[in-house]
Design a protein around this motif. Structure first.
Motif, PDB file in Angstrom:
ATOM      1  N   THR A  10      -0.710 -21.732 -20.042  1.00 10.89           N
ATOM      2  CA  THR A  10      -1.848 -22.498 -19.526  1.00 10.89           C
ATOM      3  C   THR A  10      -2.211 -22.076 -18.100  1.00 10.89           C
ATOM      4  O   THR A  10      -3.395 -21.957 -17.769  1.00 10.89           O
ATOM      5  CB  THR A  10      -1.541 -24.007 -19.576  1.00 10.89           C
ATOM      6  N   HIS A  11      -1.221 -21.812 -17.270  1.00 12.07           N
ATOM      7  CA  HIS A  11      -1.519 -21.444 -15.880  1.00 12.07           C
ATOM      8  C   HIS A  11      -2.228 -20.085 -15.768  1.00 12.07           C
ATOM      9  O   HIS A  11      -2.709 -19.731 -14.691  1.00 12.07           O
ATOM     10  CB  HIS A  11      -0.248 -21.479 -15.007  1.00 12.07           C
ATOM     11  N   GLU A  12      -2.313 -19.332 -16.857  1.00 14.20           N
ATOM     12  CA  GLU A  12      -2.982 -18.028 -16.854  1.00 14.20           C
ATOM     13  C   GLU A  12      -4.447 -18.115 -17.293  1.00 14.20           C
ATOM     14  O   GLU A  12      -5.177 -17.115 -17.245  1.00 14.20           O
ATOM     15  CB  GLU A  12      -2.244 -17.064 -17.796  1.00 14.20           C
ATOM     16  N   ASP A  14      -7.298 -19.297 -16.108  1.00 19.66           N
ATOM     17  CA  ASP A  14      -8.362 -18.882 -15.189  1.00 19.66           C
ATOM     18  C   ASP A  14      -8.437 -17.362 -15.083  1.00 19.66           C
ATOM     19  O   ASP A  14      -9.525 -16.783 -15.081  1.00 19.66           O
ATOM     20  CB  ASP A  14      -8.162 -19.493 -13.800  1.00 19.66           C
ATOM     21  N   THR A  47     -10.014 -23.064 -22.101  1.00 18.30           N
ATOM     22  CA  THR A  47      -9.255 -24.234 -22.551  1.00 18.30           C
ATOM     23  C   THR A  47      -9.734 -24.687 -23.921  1.00 18.30           C
ATOM     24  O   THR A  47      -8.924 -24.969 -24.808  1.00 18.30           O
ATOM     25  CB  THR A  47      -9.371 -25.376 -21.519  1.00 18.30           C
TER      26      THR A  47
END
Length: 165
Positions: A10-12, A14, A47
């Motif tokens: 998820t942190h990737e 962007d 997302t």
């Protein structure tokens, strides 16, 4: 050298959205400014896309160099694909890493997962702008089987690969 292919974190998201826009930006000049803006917006909705399928990335030396969305059977866009088919969407490779087999590696990972999910067919849609991708898909065994309605002022086709052959 082959890339490391794995599920995205998820942190990737962007960084993946930026990669997608960068990879598809070569097509901006073939679109109207409004249609390019629509495409950029759609590419940036990582997302939402990740909820529809599995976001897979390729890395070389910890650098994000490619991404694709794998949609297992039952999650593909039913306006284009049969519900029991798997599909892949939004394949992108950073411009500076093209020609190294990364797109084929990501596509092959989707094919592997579709077989694992016991899909009989994996499909994709692509446009007249994406000639190198079309050649790669055909090398992987995909066949053009349906002309899709024009979108964003360009022609699209559906390609399928039968997995039980």
């Amino acid at each position: 050298m082959s890339a490391i292919v794995r599920d995205a974190f998820t942190h990737e998201f962007d960084d993946i959205a930026k990669l997608l826009v960068e990879a598809y930006s070569e097509y901006a000049s073939a679109l109207t400014p409004e249609n390019w803006q629509t495409m950029q917006t759609n590419l940036s909705k990582i997302t939402e896309v990740a909820q529809q399928g599995r976001l897979i990335i390729a890395q070389l030396d910890r650098e994000l160099v490619g991404a694709v969305v794998y949609c297992p059977p039952g999650t593909s866009d039913t306006r284009i694909f049969q519900p029991e088919w798997a599909s892949l969407r939004m394949l992108a490779v950073s411009p500076q890493h093209r020609g190294q087999g990364i797109g084929a590696q990501l596509s092959s990972e989707c094919i592997r997962r579709a077989k694992e999910d016991e899909a009989e067919i994996i499909g994709l849609h692509t446009s007249e702008l994406m000639l190198p991708a079309i050649r790669m898909y055909e090398r992987l065994g995909f066949d053009r089987d349906l002309v899709l309605p024009r979108r964003l002022g360009i022609q699209f086709w559906r390609y399928v690969l039968k997995l039980n052959d």
